[in-house]
Design an enzyme around this catalytic site. Structure first.
Site, PDB file in Angstrom:
ATOM      1  N   GLU A  57      43.179  68.235  46.930  1.00 51.21           N
ATOM      2  CA  GLU A  57      44.553  68.747  46.962  1.00 51.21           C
ATOM      3  C   GLU A  57      45.462  67.754  47.691  1.00 51.21           C
ATOM      4  OE1 GLU A  57      43.512  73.497  46.971  1.00 51.21           O
ATOM      5  OE2 GLU A  57      43.633  72.421  48.849  1.00 51.21           O
ATOM      6  N   SER A 104      45.678  45.972  83.764  1.00 55.13           N
ATOM      7  CA  SER A 104      44.294  46.411  83.582  1.00 55.13           C
ATOM      8  C   SER A 104      43.924  47.292  84.769  1.00 55.13           C
ATOM      9  CB  SER A 104      43.360  45.215  83.458  1.00 55.13           C
ATOM     10  OG  SER A 104      43.452  44.461  84.622  1.00 55.13           O
ATOM     11  N   GLU A 135      39.348  61.021  82.096  1.00 54.63           N
ATOM     12  CA  GLU A 135      39.240  60.943  80.625  1.00 54.63           C
ATOM     13  C   GLU A 135      38.347  59.773  80.239  1.00 54.63           C
ATOM     14  OE1 GLU A 135      43.450  60.544  80.498  1.00 54.63           O
ATOM     15  OE2 GLU A 135      43.376  58.451  79.883  1.00 54.63           O
ATOM     16  N   LYS A 137      36.865  56.270  79.039  1.00 51.52           N
ATOM     17  CA  LYS A 137      37.361  54.898  78.969  1.00 51.52           C
ATOM     18  C   LYS A 137      36.893  54.383  77.606  1.00 51.52           C
ATOM     19  CE  LYS A 137      37.597  50.544  81.495  1.00 51.52           C
ATOM     20  NZ  LYS A 137      37.567  49.731  80.299  1.00 51.52           N
ATOM     21  N   ASP A 139      36.031  52.284  74.520  1.00 55.12           N
ATOM     22  CA  ASP A 139      35.602  50.893  74.459  1.00 55.12           C
ATOM     23  C   ASP A 139      36.027  50.280  73.128  1.00 55.12           C
ATOM     24  OD1 ASP A 139      34.460  48.584  75.252  1.00 55.12           O
ATOM     25  OD2 ASP A 139      32.386  49.231  75.018  1.00 55.12           O
ATOM     26  N   ARG A 158      47.050  43.494  73.364  1.00 57.43           N
ATOM     27  CA  ARG A 158      47.349  43.344  74.785  1.00 57.43           C
ATOM     28  C   ARG A 158      47.836  41.920  75.099  1.00 57.43           C
ATOM     29  NH1 ARG A 158      45.136  41.844  79.568  1.00 57.43           N
ATOM     30  NH2 ARG A 158      45.649  43.214  81.312  1.00 57.43           N
ATOM     31  N   TYR A 248      46.627  57.086  75.251  1.00 60.25           N
ATOM     32  CA  TYR A 248      46.353  57.738  76.534  1.00 60.25           C
ATOM     33  C   TYR A 248      47.384  57.458  77.627  1.00 60.25           C
ATOM     34  CZ  TYR A 248      44.187  53.132  76.739  1.00 60.25           C
ATOM     35  OH  TYR A 248      43.949  51.794  76.635  1.00 60.25           O
ATOM     36  N   LYS A 317      42.645  59.186  86.929  1.00 63.73           N
ATOM     37  CA  LYS A 317      44.072  58.944  87.176  1.00 63.73           C
ATOM     38  C   LYS A 317      44.617  60.017  88.113  1.00 63.73           C
ATOM     39  CE  LYS A 317      44.581  56.862  82.629  1.00 63.73           C
ATOM     40  NZ  LYS A 317      45.044  56.959  81.258  1.00 63.73           N
ATOM     41  N   LYS A 341      32.844  52.572  85.764  1.00 64.29           N
ATOM     42  CA  LYS A 341      32.107  51.925  84.681  1.00 64.29           C
ATOM     43  C   LYS A 341      30.668  52.417  84.635  1.00 64.29           C
ATOM     44  CE  LYS A 341      33.318  48.074  83.165  1.00 64.29           C
ATOM     45  NZ  LYS A 341      33.886  47.580  81.906  1.00 64.29           N
ATOM     46  N   CYS A 435       7.177  28.660  53.258  1.00 66.82           N
ATOM     47  CA  CYS A 435       7.058  30.063  53.667  1.00 66.82           C
ATOM     48  C   CYS A 435       5.923  30.177  54.691  1.00 66.82           C
ATOM     49  CB  CYS A 435       6.750  30.934  52.448  1.00 66.82           C
ATOM     50  SG  CYS A 435       6.332  32.626  52.907  1.00 66.82           S
ATOM     51  N   CYS A 438       3.046  32.435  52.558  1.00 63.15           N
ATOM     52  CA  CYS A 438       2.363  31.995  51.328  1.00 63.15           C
ATOM     53  C   CYS A 438       2.498  30.492  51.088  1.00 63.15           C
ATOM     54  CB  CYS A 438       2.875  32.780  50.124  1.00 63.15           C
ATOM     55  SG  CYS A 438       4.555  32.330  49.647  1.00 63.15           S
ATOM     56  N   CYS A 453      11.964  32.562  50.483  1.00 64.36           N
ATOM     57  CA  CYS A 453      10.700  32.275  49.810  1.00 64.36           C
ATOM     58  C   CYS A 453      10.866  32.813  48.395  1.00 64.36           C
ATOM     59  CB  CYS A 453       9.553  32.997  50.532  1.00 64.36           C
ATOM     60  SG  CYS A 453       8.072  33.088  49.525  1.00 64.36           S
ATOM     61  N   CYS A 458       4.597  36.983  47.165  1.00 66.24           N
ATOM     62  CA  CYS A 458       4.242  36.600  48.544  1.00 66.24           C
ATOM     63  C   CYS A 458       3.806  37.861  49.294  1.00 66.24           C
ATOM     64  CB  CYS A 458       5.465  35.974  49.204  1.00 66.24           C
ATOM     65  SG  CYS A 458       5.312  35.759  50.980  1.00 66.24           S
TER      66      CYS A 458
HETATM   67  S1  IVH Z   1      44.935  53.514  81.402  1.00 65.65           S
HETATM   68  C1  IVH Z   1      48.271  51.249  83.560  1.00 65.65           C
HETATM   69  N1  IVH Z   1      43.175  54.947  80.134  1.00 65.65           N
HETATM   70  O1  IVH Z   1      40.665  49.915  79.779  1.00 65.65           O
HETATM   71  C2  IVH Z   1      47.004  51.884  83.105  1.00 65.65           C
HETATM   72  N2  IVH Z   1      43.003  52.587  79.984  1.00 65.65           N
HETATM   73  O2  IVH Z   1      41.186  47.498  82.250  1.00 65.65           O
HETATM   74  C3  IVH Z   1      46.764  51.690  81.686  1.00 65.65           C
HETATM   75  N3  IVH Z   1      41.173  51.821  78.530  1.00 65.65           N
HETATM   76  O3  IVH Z   1      43.330  47.697  79.454  1.00 65.65           O
HETATM   77  C4  IVH Z   1      45.369  51.881  81.284  1.00 65.65           C
HETATM   78  N4  IVH Z   1      40.443  53.814  77.959  1.00 65.65           N
HETATM   79  O4  IVH Z   1      42.613  48.969  77.377  1.00 65.65           O
HETATM   80  C5  IVH Z   1      43.588  53.696  80.428  1.00 65.65           C
HETATM   81  N5  IVH Z   1      41.707  56.356  79.013  1.00 65.65           N
HETATM   82  C6  IVH Z   1      42.124  55.130  79.302  1.00 65.65           C
HETATM   83  C7  IVH Z   1      41.489  53.987  78.798  1.00 65.65           C
HETATM   84  C8  IVH Z   1      41.965  52.718  79.169  1.00 65.65           C
HETATM   85  C9  IVH Z   1      40.272  52.510  77.805  1.00 65.65           C
HETATM   86  C10 IVH Z   1      41.219  50.356  78.586  1.00 65.65           C
HETATM   87  C11 IVH Z   1      42.597  49.770  78.511  1.00 65.65           C
HETATM   88  C12 IVH Z   1      42.733  48.909  79.746  1.00 65.65           C
HETATM   89  C13 IVH Z   1      41.321  48.744  80.195  1.00 65.65           C
HETATM   90  C14 IVH Z   1      41.170  48.710  81.699  1.00 65.65           C
END
Ligand code: IVH
Length: 694
Positions: A57, A104, A135, A137, A139, A158, A248, A317, A341, A435, A438, A453, A458
């Site tokens: 749909e 960062s 929340e 992080k 990747d 970035r 975020y 945060k 981490k 190989c 064989c 091969c 073989c």
């Molecule tokens: S907050 C000013 N929240 O982790 C704060 N970063 O070095 C802005 N990342 O460059 C970042 N998940 O790319 C924030 N829930 C999250 C995140 C997050 C992944 C990354 C982001 C940042 C790096 C930290």
């Protein structure tokens, strides 16, 4: 985003639009509503993960809009859902300044780090206890998006934090990034928001499988796949990569009239969600005091692998935005946030030697034997080096120290070597010319990266073909693992694929290490495999470039496996997803007399060569969603899931209000607890499920 009255209105609108497919004046009058419907459904599907209409749909609505816009180009708006797929080939990515620098985060690795960070934050804010929002992080690859007058204006990587690359065209391909968002409702004229682009684990796995099928080295992790995808010049390729975006952080807002105050970070996540972004509202958790945060972080690390996407930690945060401002930042990091981490999934180790393995298609793969090293709970001793190009590119020598990564369930990967750590005793890796099994002279077709091969008979290829044939995603013959296949091959029992169905079970029973029970189980597993659906058999044959996904589309397109032997290259290419290379490979396979003989042999042994078509709609479970948890006794999880799909149902990855049935096996855990709290979910045991499915 969607309130009940909106949902009702849009559902009715969608229905009425679909009833007026032929009524052009009506559609022209309602073009903005048509767009609104499509945007609404995109949000439900890509952001909320909870679609409200069937895919077909949605496609109808989308095609309708495309058709009207094609005949009335002046009516196209920049935020029309059709405008994601633009002309799209960027010559280069221009550098653009971020409105606010992208900072960062400071990293923490344990409770002490978090206690110290909390102590400083409390001291600066002169409070005894702070409220924190935690929340995932994510990747992936970080992005910054600018919206002006409700329109998605520009998106960037970035870069160095001050300026990044303009990747707007590519970001428009990501369906969870809305092309317009009603910021003006909040009096906001311009906004800069931050987030992360991801490739989820499932998409990453199939992406890597495709690379391997094409003899290209797979990628180390979904993060590299996401950031690599964002730098592709052709946006139409990006649209096929199944990328997702989490947003975020609000970095900057310009109000055109009365400023609406946002009080906390969790409020800003809610606002982003309301605006149509996939912010981590459901994933976030708010705590009072650092002790609760520490307990949550420790607990969450265990659950890392249950998520559908990769995270490398959590972000903590300070929740109150006024306090965030008060705490400010150092030259590099905000003081109001910190990353926790998780344990690294990388380690260094020494390359001891290289072995050369012969694959089922004759490809010669160099395999690094390294000093065993634990990574993420698994000891890694052996890693593929893929091919000569990979070795050259990474400059890998025997004796080198290597950086090894194992992301989640992903196969281990060599990230890099450390030439600076060499002591002069290292040696270059010598590729064989014959190989290793064989002794046939190896060949290397010019357009390929691997040596091969060329001898189909073989021993190594024969054994590898049987291992692949019986493997879990192919015919799934349990009890006939690698070791047994090798042993039975040495004994002369297993000479080729059909011989699997003619194993001398009486002799096997007399062999040491094989009890009567295990032989009966094996016999049953072999017998049962004869009923496997055709796509599994196609995958099991090990035809080059034909993996599970392609096998499924091929099985849907034919009635009988041997139909493929009657099709020419053009006809083969008519099959969805079958390009020149795949068609050529299928054609070659079915031109060989011995392969046709073998397939006829398999059919006379009772294997299923007819295609039983999956119903695209209908089925007794049509529209119903299922999730399995705990250990099932009578069925394998994959079998049960297949049964659901065969009957028109859908498998979900987590418990939510959109789940209809939770099927509970033994030792069910948190999913069951969560489901009990949602009244609309029916909880069944395995017997109940079997009854339901009839
Ligand atoms: S907050 C000013 N929240 O982790 C704060 N970063 O070095 C802005 N990342 O460059 C970042 N998940 O790319 C924030 N829930 C999250 C995140 C997050 C992944 C990354 C982001 C940042 C790096 C930290």
């Amino acid at each position: 985003m969607s309130r009940t009255e909106d949902i009702k209105r849009i559902q009715e609108l969608s229905k009425s639009l679909l009833e007026h497919v032929q009524d052009e004046p009506f559609l022209l009058r309602h073009i903005s509503q048509l767009r609104e419907c499509i945007c609404f459904h995109e949000n439900r599907y890509y952001v909320m993960n909870d679609p409200l209409i069937a895919d077909v749909e949605f496609d109808q609505l989308y095609k309708l809009l495309e058709k009207i816009e094609a005949t009335h180009p002046t009516l196209v708006t920049p935020d029309s859902p059709t405008q994601r797929v633009g002309p799209g080939i960027a010559k280069q990515f221009n550098t653009v300044q971020h409105l606010v620098p992208m900072l960062s985060l400071e990293n923490s690795y344990n409770a002490d780090d978090l206690l110290e960070w909390d102590r400083k934050a409390r001291e600066l804010s002169k409070l005894d206890e702070l409220q924190y929002c935690v929340e995932p992080k994510f990747d992936g690859a970080s992005i910054s998006l600018v919206y002006e007058n409700d329109l998605f204006k520009r998106g960037a990587t970035r870069g160095d934090g001050v300026a990044g690359e303009d990747i707007t065209l590519n970001l428009k391909q990501i369906k969870s990034i809305p092309l317009s968002a009603p910021f003006s409702k909040y009096g906001i004229q311009q906004a800069e928001i931050r987030g992360e682009v991801l490739m989820n684990k499932k998409s990453f796995q199939s992406f890597n499988e495709q690379l391997i099928e094409q003899n290209l080295p797979p990628l180390a992790n979904p993060r590299n796949a996401a950031s690599g995808s964002l730098r592709i010049k052709d946006a139409s390729i990006v649209s096929k990569r199944n990328l997702e975006a989490f947003i975020y952080h609000i970095a900057y807002l310009h109000f055109e009239n009365n400023e609406k105050e946002i009080l906390s970070h969790s409020n800003s996540l809610e606002m982003l969600w309301e605006l149509g972004f996939r912010s981590p509202v459901q994933e976030k958790k708010v705590f009072k005091g650092i002790q609760a945060v520490i307990a949550f972080c420790k607990d969450f690390e265990e659950k890392r692998d249950d998520l559908p996407y990769e995270i490398d930690g959590l972000v903590i945060k300070v929740n109150e935005l006024a306090l965030q401002e008060k705490l400010g930042m150092t030259t590099h990091h905000p003081r109001w946030a910190i990353a926790y981490k998780f344990k690294a999934r990388q380690a260094t180790s020494k390359l001891l030697q290289v072995e050369f393995q012969v694959g089922r298609t004759g490809s010669i793969t160099p395999v690094a034997k390294i000093q065993p090293v634990p990574i993420g709970g698994v000891t890694v001793a052996s890693i593929s080096l893929h091919n000569q190009d990979f070795i050259n590119e990474k400059d890998i020598r025997i004796g080198d120290t290597l950086l090894v990564e194992r992301a989640g369930d992903v196969i281990p990967y060599i990230v890099k070597s450390f030439p600076e750590l060499r002591n002069g005793n290292e040696s270059k890796i010598q590729f064989p010319t014959q190989c290793p099994v064989c002794k046939t002279a190896l060949i290397k077709p010019e357009e390929e990266a691997v040596w091969r091969c060329p001898n189909d008979l073989c021993d190594a290829q024969v054994v590898e073909r049987m291992i692949h044939f019986t493997s879990k995603d192919a015919m799934d013959i349990r009890g006939l693992g690698d070791a047994n296949i090798r042993k039975f091959h040495e004994l002369g029992w297993l000479k080729n694929i059909p011989s699997i169905y003619e194993l001398p079970f009486d002799e096997l029973k007399r062999m040491e290490g094989f009890g009567a029970k295990s032989v009966t189980n094996l016999q049953e597993a072999i017998e049962k495999s004869k009923q496997q659906p055709l796509y599994r058999l196609i995958n099991a044959l090990g035809i080059r470039y034909v993996g599970e996904t392609t096998a499924k589309t091929i099985a849907q397109a034919i009635d009988h496996l041997l139909d493929l032997s009657k099709m020419n290259l053009d006809e083969l290419q008519q099959i969805e997803d079958v390009g020149v290379k795949v068609a050529d490979s299928i054609h070659q396979y079915f031109s060989k007399k011995e392969n046709i003989e073998m397939l006829k042999g398999l059919e006379s042994l009772g294997l299923q060569l007819n295609s039983i078509k999956k119903q695209s709609s209908g089925g007794s479970l049509s529209g119903k969603t299922f999730l399995f948890t705990g250990t099932l006794n009578q069925l394998k999880r994959s079998e049960a899931e297949q049964m659901v799909e065969d009957n028109g149902g859908k498998i979900l990855s987590g418990v939510s209000s959109k789940l209809d049935y939770l099927i509970v096996g033994e030792d069910a855990g948190s999913k069951l607890e969560k489901a009990k709290k949602i009244a609309s979910i029916q909880i069944l045991d395995e017997d109940g499920f079997l009854k339901l499915i009839g």
